[in-house]
Design a protein around this motif. Structure first.
Motif, PDB file in Angstrom:
ATOM      1  N   UNK A 169     -25.355   2.124 -65.987  1.00 12.27           N
ATOM      2  CA  UNK A 169     -26.569   2.576 -66.354  1.00 12.27           C
ATOM      3  C   UNK A 169     -26.660   4.177 -66.418  1.00 12.27           C
ATOM      4  N   UNK A 170     -27.698   4.369 -67.180  1.00  9.35           N
ATOM      5  CA  UNK A 170     -27.848   5.871 -67.259  1.00  9.35           C
ATOM      6  C   UNK A 170     -29.249   6.223 -67.783  1.00  9.35           C
ATOM      7  N   UNK A 171     -29.766   7.446 -67.060  1.00  7.73           N
ATOM      8  CA  UNK A 171     -31.164   7.664 -67.456  1.00  7.73           C
ATOM      9  C   UNK A 171     -31.458   8.078 -68.813  1.00  7.73           C
ATOM     10  N   UNK A 172     -30.466   8.551 -69.695  1.00  9.42           N
ATOM     11  CA  UNK A 172     -30.474   8.836 -71.064  1.00  9.42           C
ATOM     12  C   UNK A 172     -29.132   8.621 -71.559  1.00  9.42           C
ATOM     13  N   UNK A 173     -29.039   8.501 -72.883  1.00  7.80           N
ATOM     14  CA  UNK A 173     -27.753   8.287 -73.638  1.00  7.80           C
ATOM     15  C   UNK A 173     -26.738   9.485 -73.351  1.00  7.80           C
TER      16      UNK A 173
ATOM     17  N   UNK B  15     -24.330  -4.994 -75.538  1.00 10.00           N
ATOM     18  CA  UNK B  15     -25.692  -4.725 -75.728  1.00 10.00           C
ATOM     19  C   UNK B  15     -26.057  -3.640 -74.995  1.00 10.00           C
ATOM     20  N   UNK B  16     -26.942  -2.692 -75.360  1.00 13.09           N
ATOM     21  CA  UNK B  16     -27.531  -1.869 -74.697  1.00 13.09           C
ATOM     22  C   UNK B  16     -29.129  -2.132 -74.548  1.00 13.09           C
ATOM     23  N   UNK B  17     -29.562  -2.218 -73.400  1.00 15.90           N
ATOM     24  CA  UNK B  17     -31.177  -2.291 -73.125  1.00 15.90           C
ATOM     25  C   UNK B  17     -31.855  -0.850 -72.828  1.00 15.90           C
ATOM     26  N   UNK B  18     -32.880  -0.617 -73.566  1.00 18.81           N
ATOM     27  CA  UNK B  18     -33.390   0.529 -73.130  1.00 18.81           C
ATOM     28  C   UNK B  18     -34.823   0.190 -72.165  1.00 18.81           C
ATOM     29  N   UNK B  19     -35.167   0.683 -71.071  1.00 17.11           N
ATOM     30  CA  UNK B  19     -36.065   0.455 -70.346  1.00 17.11           C
ATOM     31  C   UNK B  19     -36.071   0.153 -68.786  1.00 17.11           C
TER      32      UNK B  19
END
Length: 168
Positions: free
Chosen positions: A80-84, A153-157
């Protein structure tokens, strides 16, 4: 000569009329082939936007899901990461999206320092994943599919920002 040089673009006669309006004297119309050659500087911002849209762009930013069939299965949450552009935090969890609208997460929970398992419901609405928020009745967590291939897959949220998965 503009900073773009003498780049020429070939477009159909009707497209040129519609989008570029034959701006200036920077075009040549070939009556035998029905093509118009236009200098890049002639079609301005609107033409550039149309051209980029017509050519296509990378599917980054948001992938709208048609339904949950596109995510059903078991996915390994790798990080996980707070931003790309921020450092990734390693994870070792499994998310299983079931066809009945249930998602099961399991594995080592770094926040609690132990193994755990949670089960809650989700649905796909307007191309996004809307999931119940475990422990907060009546609240939901929204995820946008930021990028997706058949095996990644990359999910944002959610709470973490970005979730990086591999299909199992």
């Amino acid at each position: 000569m503009s900073k773009f040089g003498s780049l020429s673009i070939i477009v159909s006669h009707s497209a040129a009329q519609c989008f570029f309006g034959f701006a200036g004297n920077s075009h040549r119309y070939n009556t035998s082939s029905g093509e118009i050659t236009m200098n890049f500087r002639a079609f301005g911002a609107a033409g550039l936007i149309w051209l980029v849209g017509a050519i296509g762009t990378t599917a980054l930013g948001e992938v709208l899901l048609k339904d949950n069939s596109e995510i059903i299965g078991t996915w390994r949450l790798e990080s996980v990461a707070p931003a790309l552009n921020k450092p990734k935090i390693d994870e070792n969890r499994t998310w299983e999206f079931k066809s009945d609208g249930t998602v099961v997460t399991s594995g080592f929970n770094r926040h609690f320092g132990k193994e755990d398992r949670y089960e809650w419901t989700y649905k796909v609405v307007d191309g996004k994943i809307i999931a119940d928020d475990p422990g907060r009745p009546g609240k939901t967590i929204d995820y946008i599919v930021y990028e997706k291939t058949s095996d990644q897959m990359i999910l944002k949220g959610g709470i973490e920002g970005f979730y990086f998965f591999k299909k199992q």
